[in-house]
Design a protein around this motif. Sequence first.
Motif, PDB file in Angstrom:
ATOM      1  N   GLY A 250      21.392 -19.082 -24.948  1.00  0.00           N
ATOM      2  CA  GLY A 250      22.772 -18.443 -25.523  1.00  0.00           C
ATOM      3  C   GLY A 250      22.660 -16.998 -25.876  1.00  0.00           C
ATOM      4  N   PHE A 251      23.895 -16.298 -25.741  1.00  0.00           N
ATOM      5  CA  PHE A 251      23.916 -14.941 -26.323  1.00  0.00           C
ATOM      6  C   PHE A 251      25.168 -14.972 -27.254  1.00  0.00           C
ATOM      7  CE2 PHE A 251      27.788 -13.330 -24.347  1.00  0.00           C
ATOM      8  CZ  PHE A 251      27.925 -14.173 -23.359  1.00  0.00           C
ATOM      9  N   LEU A 252      25.384 -13.876 -27.934  1.00  0.00           N
ATOM     10  CA  LEU A 252      26.696 -13.709 -28.851  1.00  0.00           C
ATOM     11  C   LEU A 252      26.682 -12.310 -28.915  1.00  0.00           C
ATOM     12  CD1 LEU A 252      25.872 -12.631 -31.940  1.00  0.00           C
ATOM     13  CD2 LEU A 252      25.168 -14.892 -32.146  1.00  0.00           C
ATOM     14  N   LEU A 253      28.048 -11.733 -29.029  1.00  0.00           N
ATOM     15  CA  LEU A 253      28.264 -10.432 -29.537  1.00  0.00           C
ATOM     16  C   LEU A 253      29.071 -10.557 -30.618  1.00  0.00           C
ATOM     17  CD1 LEU A 253      29.613  -8.935 -25.891  1.00  0.00           C
ATOM     18  CD2 LEU A 253      27.685  -8.132 -27.098  1.00  0.00           C
ATOM     19  N   THR A 254      28.730  -9.518 -31.510  1.00  0.00           N
ATOM     20  CA  THR A 254      29.425  -9.590 -32.909  1.00  0.00           C
ATOM     21  C   THR A 254      29.568  -8.048 -33.174  1.00  0.00           C
ATOM     22  OG1 THR A 254      29.359 -10.424 -35.129  1.00  0.00           O
ATOM     23  CG2 THR A 254      27.218  -9.667 -34.258  1.00  0.00           C
ATOM     24  N   PRO A 255      30.811  -7.608 -33.822  1.00  0.00           N
ATOM     25  CA  PRO A 255      30.987  -6.281 -34.308  1.00  0.00           C
ATOM     26  C   PRO A 255      30.081  -5.772 -35.315  1.00  0.00           C
ATOM     27  CG  PRO A 255      32.892  -7.922 -35.054  1.00  0.00           C
ATOM     28  CD  PRO A 255      31.813  -8.636 -34.206  1.00  0.00           C
ATOM     29  N   VAL A 256      29.901  -4.629 -35.544  1.00  0.00           N
ATOM     30  CA  VAL A 256      28.908  -4.170 -36.385  1.00  0.00           C
ATOM     31  C   VAL A 256      29.403  -2.942 -37.013  1.00  0.00           C
ATOM     32  CG1 VAL A 256      27.586  -3.083 -34.610  1.00  0.00           C
ATOM     33  CG2 VAL A 256      26.474  -3.474 -36.708  1.00  0.00           C
ATOM     34  N   LEU A 257      29.290  -2.603 -38.142  1.00  0.00           N
ATOM     35  CA  LEU A 257      29.497  -1.186 -38.999  1.00  0.00           C
ATOM     36  C   LEU A 257      28.453  -0.741 -39.406  1.00  0.00           C
ATOM     37  CD1 LEU A 257      32.783  -2.523 -40.584  1.00  0.00           C
ATOM     38  CD2 LEU A 257      32.574  -1.274 -38.427  1.00  0.00           C
ATOM     39  N   THR A 258      28.181   0.691 -39.108  1.00  0.00           N
ATOM     40  CA  THR A 258      26.879   1.443 -39.714  1.00  0.00           C
ATOM     41  C   THR A 258      27.300   2.708 -40.568  1.00  0.00           C
ATOM     42  OG1 THR A 258      25.607   0.441 -37.817  1.00  0.00           O
ATOM     43  CG2 THR A 258      24.524   2.118 -38.905  1.00  0.00           C
ATOM     44  N   LEU A 259      26.700   3.084 -41.420  1.00  0.00           N
ATOM     45  CA  LEU A 259      26.698   4.339 -42.262  1.00  0.00           C
ATOM     46  C   LEU A 259      25.302   4.753 -42.259  1.00  0.00           C
ATOM     47  CD1 LEU A 259      29.102   6.069 -42.961  1.00  0.00           C
ATOM     48  CD2 LEU A 259      28.549   5.132 -45.293  1.00  0.00           C
ATOM     49  N   GLU A 260      24.874   5.923 -41.865  1.00  0.00           N
ATOM     50  CA  GLU A 260      23.420   6.467 -42.038  1.00  0.00           C
ATOM     51  C   GLU A 260      23.242   7.631 -42.217  1.00  0.00           C
ATOM     52  OE1 GLU A 260      19.815   5.729 -38.857  1.00  0.00           O
ATOM     53  OE2 GLU A 260      21.736   5.537 -38.107  1.00  0.00           O
ATOM     54  N   PRO A 261      23.005   7.988 -43.349  1.00  0.00           N
ATOM     55  CA  PRO A 261      22.622   9.491 -43.556  1.00  0.00           C
ATOM     56  C   PRO A 261      21.433   9.831 -42.974  1.00  0.00           C
ATOM     57  CG  PRO A 261      22.367   8.372 -45.527  1.00  0.00           C
ATOM     58  CD  PRO A 261      22.752   7.190 -44.703  1.00  0.00           C
TER      59      PRO A 261
ATOM     60  N   THR B 214      23.732  -1.349 -42.334  1.00  0.00           N
ATOM     61  CA  THR B 214      24.475  -2.098 -41.110  1.00  0.00           C
ATOM     62  C   THR B 214      25.147  -3.306 -42.000  1.00  0.00           C
ATOM     63  OG1 THR B 214      22.984  -1.278 -39.695  1.00  0.00           O
ATOM     64  CG2 THR B 214      24.238  -3.040 -38.827  1.00  0.00           C
ATOM     65  N   TYR B 215      26.509  -3.485 -41.284  1.00  0.00           N
ATOM     66  CA  TYR B 215      27.244  -4.398 -42.055  1.00  0.00           C
ATOM     67  C   TYR B 215      27.774  -5.476 -40.632  1.00  0.00           C
ATOM     68  CZ  TYR B 215      31.173  -7.076 -43.979  1.00  0.00           C
ATOM     69  OH  TYR B 215      32.104  -8.177 -44.459  1.00  0.00           O
ATOM     70  N   HIS B 216      27.364  -6.650 -40.571  1.00  0.00           N
ATOM     71  CA  HIS B 216      28.196  -7.641 -39.394  1.00  0.00           C
ATOM     72  C   HIS B 216      29.047  -8.181 -40.155  1.00  0.00           C
ATOM     73  CE1 HIS B 216      24.249  -6.739 -37.712  1.00  0.00           C
ATOM     74  NE2 HIS B 216      24.827  -6.578 -36.666  1.00  0.00           N
ATOM     75  N   PRO B 217      30.354  -7.985 -39.973  1.00  0.00           N
ATOM     76  CA  PRO B 217      31.473  -8.762 -40.569  1.00  0.00           C
ATOM     77  C   PRO B 217      31.630 -10.066 -39.840  1.00  0.00           C
ATOM     78  CG  PRO B 217      32.448  -6.965 -39.405  1.00  0.00           C
ATOM     79  CD  PRO B 217      30.943  -6.667 -39.533  1.00  0.00           C
ATOM     80  N   ASP B 218      32.301 -11.154 -40.498  1.00  0.00           N
ATOM     81  CA  ASP B 218      32.447 -12.161 -39.545  1.00  0.00           C
ATOM     82  C   ASP B 218      34.026 -12.260 -39.025  1.00  0.00           C
ATOM     83  OD1 ASP B 218      32.534 -14.772 -38.256  1.00  0.00           O
ATOM     84  OD2 ASP B 218      32.541 -15.731 -40.139  1.00  0.00           O
ATOM     85  N   TRP B 219      34.541 -11.203 -38.320  1.00  0.00           N
ATOM     86  CA  TRP B 219      35.742 -10.989 -37.698  1.00  0.00           C
ATOM     87  C   TRP B 219      36.041 -11.762 -36.457  1.00  0.00           C
ATOM     88  CZ3 TRP B 219      35.416  -4.887 -38.137  1.00  0.00           C
ATOM     89  CH2 TRP B 219      35.500  -4.617 -39.263  1.00  0.00           C
ATOM     90  N   PHE B 220      35.042 -11.663 -35.444  1.00  0.00           N
ATOM     91  CA  PHE B 220      35.105 -12.446 -34.485  1.00  0.00           C
ATOM     92  C   PHE B 220      33.657 -12.500 -33.796  1.00  0.00           C
ATOM     93  CE2 PHE B 220      35.777  -8.212 -32.876  1.00  0.00           C
ATOM     94  CZ  PHE B 220      35.170  -7.884 -31.749  1.00  0.00           C
ATOM     95  N   VAL B 221      33.375 -13.540 -32.870  1.00  0.00           N
ATOM     96  CA  VAL B 221      32.104 -13.573 -32.338  1.00  0.00           C
ATOM     97  C   VAL B 221      32.148 -14.203 -30.769  1.00  0.00           C
ATOM     98  CG1 VAL B 221      29.683 -14.919 -32.070  1.00  0.00           C
ATOM     99  CG2 VAL B 221      31.036 -14.377 -34.513  1.00  0.00           C
ATOM    100  N   ILE B 222      31.833 -13.344 -29.994  1.00  0.00           N
ATOM    101  CA  ILE B 222      31.817 -13.873 -28.448  1.00  0.00           C
ATOM    102  C   ILE B 222      30.563 -14.285 -27.995  1.00  0.00           C
ATOM    103  CG2 ILE B 222      32.140 -12.778 -26.250  1.00  0.00           C
ATOM    104  CD1 ILE B 222      33.679 -10.546 -27.317  1.00  0.00           C
ATOM    105  N   THR B 223      30.567 -15.578 -27.798  1.00  0.00           N
ATOM    106  CA  THR B 223      29.495 -16.287 -27.576  1.00  0.00           C
ATOM    107  C   THR B 223      29.640 -17.485 -26.536  1.00  0.00           C
ATOM    108  OG1 THR B 223      27.727 -17.640 -28.326  1.00  0.00           O
ATOM    109  CG2 THR B 223      29.964 -17.940 -29.361  1.00  0.00           C
TER     110      THR B 223
END
Length: 187
Positions: free
Chosen positions: A72-83, A112-121
Amino acid sequence: MKKILLSLFICGLTLQSNSQNASVEKSTFGVQTGFLGVWVHNETKLSNLIALRSEIGLDTGVSIRNGEDITGFLLTPVLTLEPRWYYNLNKRVSKSRRVDGNSGNFISIKTTYHPDWFVITNERNLDFITDISIVPTWGIRRNIGNHFTYEAGIGIGYLHYFKKDNVVLINEPDVAVNLHLRAGYRF
């Protein structure tokens, strides 16, 4: 002969003063892709050697059952903030190497933050758990031509899962590994 020596001396002083003025760009924007996703990023100058990278994208994951093939595979949104601290810009300029597009070696703290907004799988009944990771990272970024870049980095840090009501987590805190190799386009 004296004029030639004087000209060379003045050119040497000019190159030396330029090497002390190396700086990250005021703002740079681009798109990157790698083995495990696609991301859009912006780096904003905080000081001459420090930039704040913000990023949004899709991370990829795979699942393997019983140590066999990928099932299986999945795509999930990710938000990153990096100094990022680009620590070798002055050295690169003194050696006549490029620093445009923040091309250099860096040390960062990647959050890195992976929110549970949606998952493509392609998996059924997948219950994605939101997580956040903080990973000190060492990396390099280089330019190819005027707009193309590549980047590599490695780091080990902390990962925290946000528990859901119907999920039991064993040994909640975990180790996060940041190992990335990306190619991109800078606008």
